[in-house]
Design an enzyme around this catalytic site. Sequence first.
Site, PDB file in Angstrom:
ATOM      1  N   GLU A  27      20.733   7.195   2.418  1.00  0.00           N
ATOM      2  CA  GLU A  27      20.748   8.626   2.546  1.00  0.00           C
ATOM      3  C   GLU A  27      22.072   9.054   1.601  1.00  0.00           C
ATOM      4  O   GLU A  27      23.060   8.448   1.705  1.00  0.00           O
ATOM      5  CB  GLU A  27      21.060   9.021   3.892  1.00  0.00           C
ATOM      6  CG  GLU A  27      21.372  10.688   4.107  1.00  0.00           C
ATOM      7  CD  GLU A  27      21.267  11.463   5.338  1.00  0.00           C
ATOM      8  OE1 GLU A  27      21.613  12.540   5.462  1.00  0.00           O
ATOM      9  OE2 GLU A  27      20.514  10.782   6.107  1.00  0.00           O
ATOM     10  N   GLU A  68      28.975   8.638   2.135  1.00  0.00           N
ATOM     11  CA  GLU A  68      29.622  10.015   2.157  1.00  0.00           C
ATOM     12  C   GLU A  68      31.151   9.592   1.948  1.00  0.00           C
ATOM     13  O   GLU A  68      31.841   8.880   2.732  1.00  0.00           O
ATOM     14  CB  GLU A  68      29.156  10.425   3.764  1.00  0.00           C
ATOM     15  CG  GLU A  68      30.011  11.777   4.031  1.00  0.00           C
ATOM     16  CD  GLU A  68      29.624  13.063   2.863  1.00  0.00           C
ATOM     17  OE1 GLU A  68      30.374  13.259   2.130  1.00  0.00           O
ATOM     18  OE2 GLU A  68      28.492  13.141   3.233  1.00  0.00           O
ATOM     19  N   ASP A 127      31.310   6.967  -2.829  1.00  0.00           N
ATOM     20  CA  ASP A 127      30.303   7.492  -3.739  1.00  0.00           C
ATOM     21  C   ASP A 127      29.026   6.571  -3.808  1.00  0.00           C
ATOM     22  O   ASP A 127      29.309   5.400  -3.855  1.00  0.00           O
ATOM     23  CB  ASP A 127      31.039   7.562  -5.270  1.00  0.00           C
ATOM     24  CG  ASP A 127      30.337   8.069  -6.287  1.00  0.00           C
ATOM     25  OD1 ASP A 127      28.970   8.177  -6.274  1.00  0.00           O
ATOM     26  OD2 ASP A 127      31.122   8.708  -7.306  1.00  0.00           O
ATOM     27  N   ASP A 182      26.292  19.258  -1.993  1.00  0.00           N
ATOM     28  CA  ASP A 182      27.113  20.176  -2.485  1.00  0.00           C
ATOM     29  C   ASP A 182      26.492  20.934  -3.719  1.00  0.00           C
ATOM     30  O   ASP A 182      26.107  20.514  -4.854  1.00  0.00           O
ATOM     31  CB  ASP A 182      28.443  19.272  -3.083  1.00  0.00           C
ATOM     32  CG  ASP A 182      29.384  20.209  -3.435  1.00  0.00           C
ATOM     33  OD1 ASP A 182      29.149  21.562  -4.025  1.00  0.00           O
ATOM     34  OD2 ASP A 182      30.587  19.975  -3.148  1.00  0.00           O
ATOM     35  N   THR A 237      20.281  20.051  10.437  1.00  0.00           N
ATOM     36  CA  THR A 237      21.699  19.607  10.423  1.00  0.00           C
ATOM     37  C   THR A 237      22.373  20.681  10.619  1.00  0.00           C
ATOM     38  O   THR A 237      22.156  21.837  10.630  1.00  0.00           O
ATOM     39  CB  THR A 237      21.956  18.711   9.189  1.00  0.00           C
ATOM     40  OG1 THR A 237      21.807  19.844   7.916  1.00  0.00           O
ATOM     41  CG2 THR A 237      20.760  17.702   8.788  1.00  0.00           C
ATOM     42  N   GLU A 269      22.256  22.873   7.462  1.00  0.00           N
ATOM     43  CA  GLU A 269      21.260  23.909   7.649  1.00  0.00           C
ATOM     44  C   GLU A 269      21.419  24.880   8.772  1.00  0.00           C
ATOM     45  O   GLU A 269      21.022  26.294   8.515  1.00  0.00           O
ATOM     46  CB  GLU A 269      19.937  23.026   8.131  1.00  0.00           C
ATOM     47  CG  GLU A 269      18.512  24.034   8.100  1.00  0.00           C
ATOM     48  CD  GLU A 269      17.284  23.034   8.358  1.00  0.00           C
ATOM     49  OE1 GLU A 269      16.948  22.442   7.235  1.00  0.00           O
ATOM     50  OE2 GLU A 269      16.783  22.986   9.231  1.00  0.00           O
TER      51      GLU A 269
END
Length: 240
Positions: free
Chosen positions: A76, A101, A128, A150, A219, A222
């Site tokens: 992810e 993340e 990253d 983003d 999430t 969302e």
Amino acid sequence: MSDDIDPEETGAEARPEWRNFYGRRAGKTMRSSQKTYLSEDLDTLRPRGISPEENPGRETVDPASIFGNDAPVWLEVGFGGGEHLVHMAATYPGINIIGCEPYINGVAMLLGKIRAAGVANLAVHPGDARDLMDVLPEGCIAKAFLNYPDPWPKRRHHRRRFVTQEHLVPLARVLQKGAEFRVATDIPDYMRQTLEEVPQAGFALVAHSGTPWDDWISTRYEQKALREGRVPDYATFRKI
């Protein structure tokens, strides 16, 4: 510092532009519990040899060495607050999942969710995703997720979006043939660019609609989009 990189927008010291597809590295002051998660849990969940500082020669890191087994591995990119990542880990205990993340507050939120859910099939790279893709073996990832990335809404920043060839080609390299790549966003122009760029990197579009996947969990990003009147959009690709 490059004139193209705005430190007020990144919230962090500028890295080379081709890696700068994310925004802030840190946000509001964390709760004491979140600081505890970072100090007590992150070190055991963080895969070694991913960052250029730890692995300057960019030697290959086998996912089996991260998890200690040969189960299929999912990825992810940018897990936000970690809701989807923990949900998938709990839903598919026979799968190993790596989450990337750079936003440390999101990492802290994820660690709290991992404690609460008691899942043990997760690895967390607090940085990253490109650093990870640089060192993974070719064809080692069975599924990848990009959820509410983003948006970089300004036109001059569109090249910083993840859905560019600079990021998609390395992603395609580490994905297995036939691997699924899911993208969720509430930004129409982001989906437009996704539908244009992802096939160019060696993927076929499988599905595109406003209906999420059967195993999807909504999430926090969302839910924010829905509150603000934006419409979620979902696309599924397969590596060819």
